[in-house]
Design an enzyme around this catalytic site. Sequence first.
Site, short mmCIF file in Angstrom:
data_model
loop_
_atom_site.label_atom_id
_atom_site.label_comp_id
_atom_site.label_asym_id
_atom_site.label_seq_id
_atom_site.Cartn_x
_atom_site.Cartn_y
_atom_site.Cartn_z
CG ASN A 25 -132.58 13.52 -36.61
OD1 ASN A 25 -132.19 14.79 -37.19
ND2 ASN A 25 -132.15 13.06 -38.08
CG PHE A 26 -134.58 19.72 -34.27
CD1 PHE A 26 -135.11 18.35 -33.26
CD2 PHE A 26 -134.43 20.73 -33.48
CE1 PHE A 26 -135.67 18.25 -32.23
CE2 PHE A 26 -134.89 20.74 -32.37
CZ PHE A 26 -135.84 19.94 -31.60
CG HIS A 109 -128.77 9.88 -40.15
ND1 HIS A 109 -129.56 10.78 -41.16
CD2 HIS A 109 -129.84 9.89 -38.94
CE1 HIS A 109 -131.17 10.15 -40.90
NE2 HIS A 109 -131.13 9.61 -39.93
CD GLU A 157 -132.95 6.07 -38.40
OE1 GLU A 157 -134.44 6.70 -38.33
OE2 GLU A 157 -131.96 7.04 -38.56
CB ILE A 162 -135.57 7.73 -43.88
CG1 ILE A 162 -135.03 6.37 -42.98
CG2 ILE A 162 -135.36 9.30 -43.25
CD1 ILE A 162 -133.03 6.98 -42.49
N GLY A 197 -139.81 6.19 -40.47
CA GLY A 197 -141.46 6.18 -40.88
C GLY A 197 -141.90 6.41 -39.42
CB ALA A 218 -136.57 12.96 -38.20
CB SER A 219 -140.22 13.57 -41.34
OG SER A 219 -140.56 12.72 -41.58
#
Lengths: 240, 240, 240, 240
Positions: A25-26, A109, A157, A162, A197, A218-219
């Site tokens: 996920n950008f 989301h 999630e 997150i 995470g 994502a991150s």
Amino acid sequence: MLCANPYRGGTSLDKKPRTPIIIVNFKTYLEATGKRAVELAKKAEKASRETGIEIAVSPQFSDLAQVAEAVEIPVYAQHVDAVSPGAHTGHVLAEAVKEAGATGTLINHSERQLKLADVDAIIKHSEEKELTSCVCTSNPAISAAVAYLNPDIISIEPPELIGTGIAVSKAQPEAVTDTIRLVRKVNNEAIILCGAGISHGEDVAVALKLGAQGVLVASGIVKAKDPYIVLREFADSSLK
Amino acid sequence: MLCANPYRGGTSLDKKPRTPIIIVNFKTYLEATGKRAVELAKKAEKASRETGIEIAVSPQFSDLAQVAEAVEIPVYAQHVDAVSPGAHTGHVLAEAVKEAGATGTLINHSERQLKLADVDAIIKHSEEKELTSCVCTSNPAISAAVAYLNPDIISIEPPELIGTGIAVSKAQPEAVTDTIRLVRKVNNEAIILCGAGISHGEDVAVALKLGAQGVLVASGIVKAKDPYIVLREFADSSLK
Amino acid sequence: MLCANPYRGGTSLDKKPRTPIIIVNFKTYLEATGKRAVELAKKAEKASRETGIEIAVSPQFSDLAQVAEAVEIPVYAQHVDAVSPGAHTGHVLAEAVKEAGATGTLINHSERQLKLADVDAIIKHSEEKELTSCVCTSNPAISAAVAYLNPDIISIEPPELIGTGIAVSKAQPEAVTDTIRLVRKVNNEAIILCGAGISHGEDVAVALKLGAQGVLVASGIVKAKDPYIVLREFADSSLK
Amino acid sequence: MLCANPYRGGTSLDKKPRTPIIIVNFKTYLEATGKRAVELAKKAEKASRETGIEIAVSPQFSDLAQVAEAVEIPVYAQHVDAVSPGAHTGHVLAEAVKEAGATGTLINHSERQLKLADVDAIIKHSEEKELTSCVCTSNPAISAAVAYLNPDIISIEPPELIGTGIAVSKAQPEAVTDTIRLVRKVNNEAIILCGAGISHGEDVAVALKLGAQGVLVASGIVKAKDPYIVLREFADSSLK
């Protein structure tokens, strides 16, 4: 394996055990906007090709077309609205992301939550438009509720994890196992992912060991010094 | 004339009387999605070149990049969110629409209304990112309130007329003239457009006669049998 | 029968077949605001006492305390927010409606829809505060999804019929029967109501015959010339 | 002085310099819910009577009627929705809070922000229903924008200071003085308050010295060990 909607259809291939899935996920990270979205998607494609693990990407709306043009891996919109074609200025139309090359969409989301009736409407609309629907949920009970609405993918999630770097698979393994247990009571088809995470290959390996069929990240990828290295680490850990 | 943000900057050119502006809002009409968005934008560009009237287009997010690649006229996003780069899945980032080639953005369209504080934040964010900000308002008092927040463009659109084919300039001329009068008390810079129900060249001519500097249109163009013909009619009527 | 939360608890009485339930939603009708809310609630109580049918009322937030003071029948808030005590100006706190005398709350009415995660959170919060939770749903699949979240009551209301006078039980009997069938697969406890367009005693009788355990009504009662007459008609039809 | 809507009307009394105003926002604090809302309102009334300073209270919707019954000081709803009487389940109707005894309403508090068009509609609706409208704003430009919509009161509250105990009047005095300067360019009637972090009598005194006509406070009073003591401190500081 890289077709538009690999989770539906009637071929016997679809029934075979799948390889794990990694969806990246950008979000609205600058590191994954515009040209950098295309570059990151290419790294994901490279890691996918080298390992055989399915890696999908979910860029911003305005990057969907260029990303979908540049790679052959699945491309997800981050959201679509519960609207039909018409007078809906500023909304995201399933038909439009499809025509831009998206093969699926994230839905609900935790950073873009939807009304219950809209989750249902968007899952149906996605199915009609042959977009893979990936609904995000925040706990096992909600996952089971969503399972009744027949999305292609459910991704659990816990919102409190997150972006923390504390992996759901390690910190809340029961969120994953309870989700699987409850969802499977009513739905044998939906692919079950987990997210929040996920930062290390081991987080992915543990998630799969718990029974998840992949991860939503994502991150951990987007903000990594070298996203390709981490993508490979995640994909390699999925193979073990 | 067709530069990214023609409404700012310090050149003496900017101070000269402008030609009227026509902004075409593609909404989520299928007639203006994907390839058809690019085709419609090209027709708008053609009509603009032939007449010297500035015509801008506002396609869906996922069509911004292809439209901006295909034409040199101004391209507006239909909306951006009040978010900065970061963890905002499914949101529309000003930086992203800018990189996709947008030169401006609609803000607070009646079909995508925003909280008051977000209207303010997005106008400022647009200015920082050199995106032309076009705030839609529903009555003269709100127009004057918005004038205080210094957007580049204010477009008054009585929501009850949108999509009706009954032109604001004919049905509610005082909505236009009151907007101009109130806005000009506090803001001499903002361009003032009007919209809702604009369907005929005469609707445009009347709008300009009332003092509007252009029009914001949607179905009148997008759903026309031959949008180019209507675009020319609108542009030609702007020249009279 | 008229205790605060008759749907929970472990007494054998709770397991006995219940009489049908009629919940009257006062919405924001002037006919059911302030003093008129109290008067209407008293009529509902009278009809309930005379017939033995459980009739509950759902007045506006600002009328909850006076209504709850005036009658002994169950009183539902029309909505509560997914907030805990604290800095949430303008929100509706479960603790506050409880202290005002509410015995339950509507959740996710089609006119006040909620995010999926909030539906879940509010059901749990209601249970903790011993408020009867009545979740409104718009179709059978959503009803089944909600059944997983364990509300006390599920009320299926096809939004397109609300306020029309065309009764769900007659126009869409399968919406009722499908809801019952799907919900019962996963949840044997939840009371199942139906609503939308219920205007005549016969609409109630048909709803019960289809298997619903009661009805959620609004304009059919609130805007009736003589609400007491219609309340009696509904209650009498429930007894047949 | 304690009439329903002291800020309107044509009597010469209204034109005289007013005493400062203190509005106490009860938010959804348990310390100010139900019976404790009534108790706190009585303390506010006592402090108001003893000092001659106008103190208003803003309890939760479900406490409005009991509070308004118990005290004669102004009572504000914390929010009303932009709806007319009708089919709006779960919404807050201006007519209903009025009938419950509210004399005014907060609008657009940073914890309950509204769309721009709804701020306008609610101000008008409040005026029709003779409810004092107090619009909360987050910066001077927004305050000036709102001034154009003619609310009775504008309260500037930088959201980043709310609940911190760091007073706006000390930490951001220019937020107050800029608001006054900008608002007064277009509106000489609106009362201007400031809020956020007001905790000590000195914070109030500084706010008034800066030109504010009063303060909007919440936790500083509601969560004080002895709210009456702090109310008196605030009121006494207003007299200096």
